[in-house]
Design a protein around this motif. Structure first.
Motif, PDB file in Angstrom:
ATOM      1  N   SER A  47       0.830  -1.204   0.000  1.00  0.00           N
ATOM      2  CA  SER A  47       0.000   0.000   0.000  1.00  0.00           C
ATOM      3  C   SER A  47       0.865   1.255   0.000  1.00  0.00           C
ATOM      4  O   SER A  47       1.893   1.329   0.679  1.00  0.00           O
ATOM      5  N   LYS A  84      -8.899   4.990   2.428  1.00  0.00           N
ATOM      6  CA  LYS A  84      -8.549   3.678   2.967  1.00  0.00           C
ATOM      7  C   LYS A  84      -9.084   3.569   4.387  1.00  0.00           C
ATOM      8  O   LYS A  84      -8.767   4.386   5.258  1.00  0.00           O
ATOM      9  N   CYS A 118      -3.555   0.905  -3.168  1.00  0.00           N
ATOM     10  CA  CYS A 118      -3.906   0.230  -1.919  1.00  0.00           C
ATOM     11  C   CYS A 118      -4.406  -1.176  -2.222  1.00  0.00           C
ATOM     12  O   CYS A 118      -5.611  -1.425  -2.193  1.00  0.00           O
ATOM     13  N   GLN A 153      -5.843  -4.692  -2.070  1.00  0.00           N
ATOM     14  CA  GLN A 153      -6.691  -5.317  -1.056  1.00  0.00           C
ATOM     15  C   GLN A 153      -6.684  -6.831  -1.154  1.00  0.00           C
ATOM     16  O   GLN A 153      -7.277  -7.510  -0.323  1.00  0.00           O
TER      17      GLN A 153
END
Length: 360
Positions: free
Chosen positions: A39, A64, A357, A359
């Protein structure tokens, strides 16, 4: 086009995939891509996504929150082609939010992926769809933006970027495992991507496939384009060019000219019942869907597995009988592997957010 010819084109496409996978030179760039794994933003931090390419650009603020991403303030506007480095950088500068230090770009242009301190960046390989990008070819677009913003705004930001098809594929990971996924864009442009394995995906830049017969209209469109002898498949199939096929056919048939300047008008004309213009419009749309079906079938046969294609593009979803005719074509030219199609809300933004970011 008859079924035999379509199967031949599909087989040519599979052969190109096989050769490209072995490192041989083909019409397909076959750009291998490693997804980002770290991230760039902290928990609770805002960052921005810009979706650039096609005829419409989109932007969103994303936050986020633990393992989740919250999409905020989505907006869009019309986008003109970029003829120069300066035009592109000015566009990014104008769209950049004052409240972020991280920008994640979803770009509808061919990029060579490079990692810089775990940050995924992209080197522009060429222009597409009348975007010539003079002064920006072979440059790291992320670095160029960072330098531009630092010079113009005295702001230090970090920029990550990937091709729009890569972002679309990453959005699919939020709902399906990698080995069931592929994706495609059939709108202003045409492209496909898929996973070779869990850690390697491929951006085909499928617009460049050239092992198929061009129409006379396609040859003329290519000759008069900003990038001749490039993206030949796209010039026969995509929304950026299909309306030009219509105009050229009217001229060739010596019909009264009702010149159109948007492929969406083909769908409007195709819905008429007993019009010669309707017949021409339908045939152009059907021909496009048949050619696109050869690539979808080819990808499934190359990977030898059932696939769900996450799809974007108004031509695919809204073109007159486009998806229906494509599925009918698949039933004639494809093997026994299952193929289905899926739309993910805000997929371009969801996928681009994964760059800053991850996931998954």
């Amino acid at each position: 086009m008859n079924t035999h010819h379509l199967i031949t084109i599909k087989n040519n496409f599979v052969t190109e995939l096989q050769r490209a996978n072995k490192g041989q030179k083909t019409s397909l760039p076959f750009i291998r891509h490693e997804p980002a794994s770290q991230s760039l933003v902290k928990d609770g931090e805002l960052f921005q996504v810009l979706v650039v390419g096609g005829s419409i650009s989109k932007k969103a603020l994303v936050k986020k929150q633990g393992k989740d991403l919250r999409i905020l303030e989505v907006s869009q506007k019309n986008q003109s082609p970029f003829k120069s480095k300066e035009a592109f950088l000015s566009f990014i500068e104008q769209g950049l939010s004052d409240s972020v230090t991280t920008l994640s770009l979803n770009l509808a242009y061919p990029l060579r992926p490079v990692f810089n301190n775990s940050k995924l960046e992209g080197i522009l390989l060429s222009g597409t769809k009348e975007n010539t990008f003079n002064g920006l070819i072979d440059k790291n677009m992320c670095k160029e933006i960072e330098k531009h913003i630092l010079t113009k705004k005295k702001r230090k930001i970090q920029v990550t970027a990937a091709n729009d098809t890569v972002c679309l594929l990453l959005s699919g990971l939020t709902q399906l495992p990698y080995n069931q996924l592929a994706c495609g864009i059939v709108g202003t442009g045409v492209n496909f991507a898929f996973f070779l394995d869990r850690y390697v995906l491929v951006n085909l830049e499928a617009a460049n496939f050239d092992k198929f017969p061009q129409t006379e209209e396609g040859k003329e469109i290519d000759k008069n384009s900003s990038l001749p002898k490039r993206a030949l498949f796209e010039k026969e199939t995509s929304g950026a060019y299909l309306y030009k096929h219509f105009n050229l056919q009217l001229h060739k048939k010596h019909l009264p000219i009702i010149s159109i300047d948007d492929t969406k008008e083909l769908t409007i004309l195709a819905q008429e019942t007993h019009s010669l213009y309707s017949q021409i419009s339908r045939q152009i749309l059907y021909s496009s869907s048949e050619l696109v079906a050869t690539q979808i079938a080819g990808i499934s046969e190359f990977l030898n597995r059932d696939l769900t294609f996450v799809m974007e593009g108004s031509l695919f979803w809204e073109g007159f009988e486009y998806k229906t005719h494509l599925e009918q074509t698949l039933s004639k030219i494809h093997n026994d592997k299952q193929i289905s199609f899926k739309h993910i809300h805000n997929s371009y933004i969801v996928g681009a957010a994964q760059l800053a970011c991850p996931q998954i």
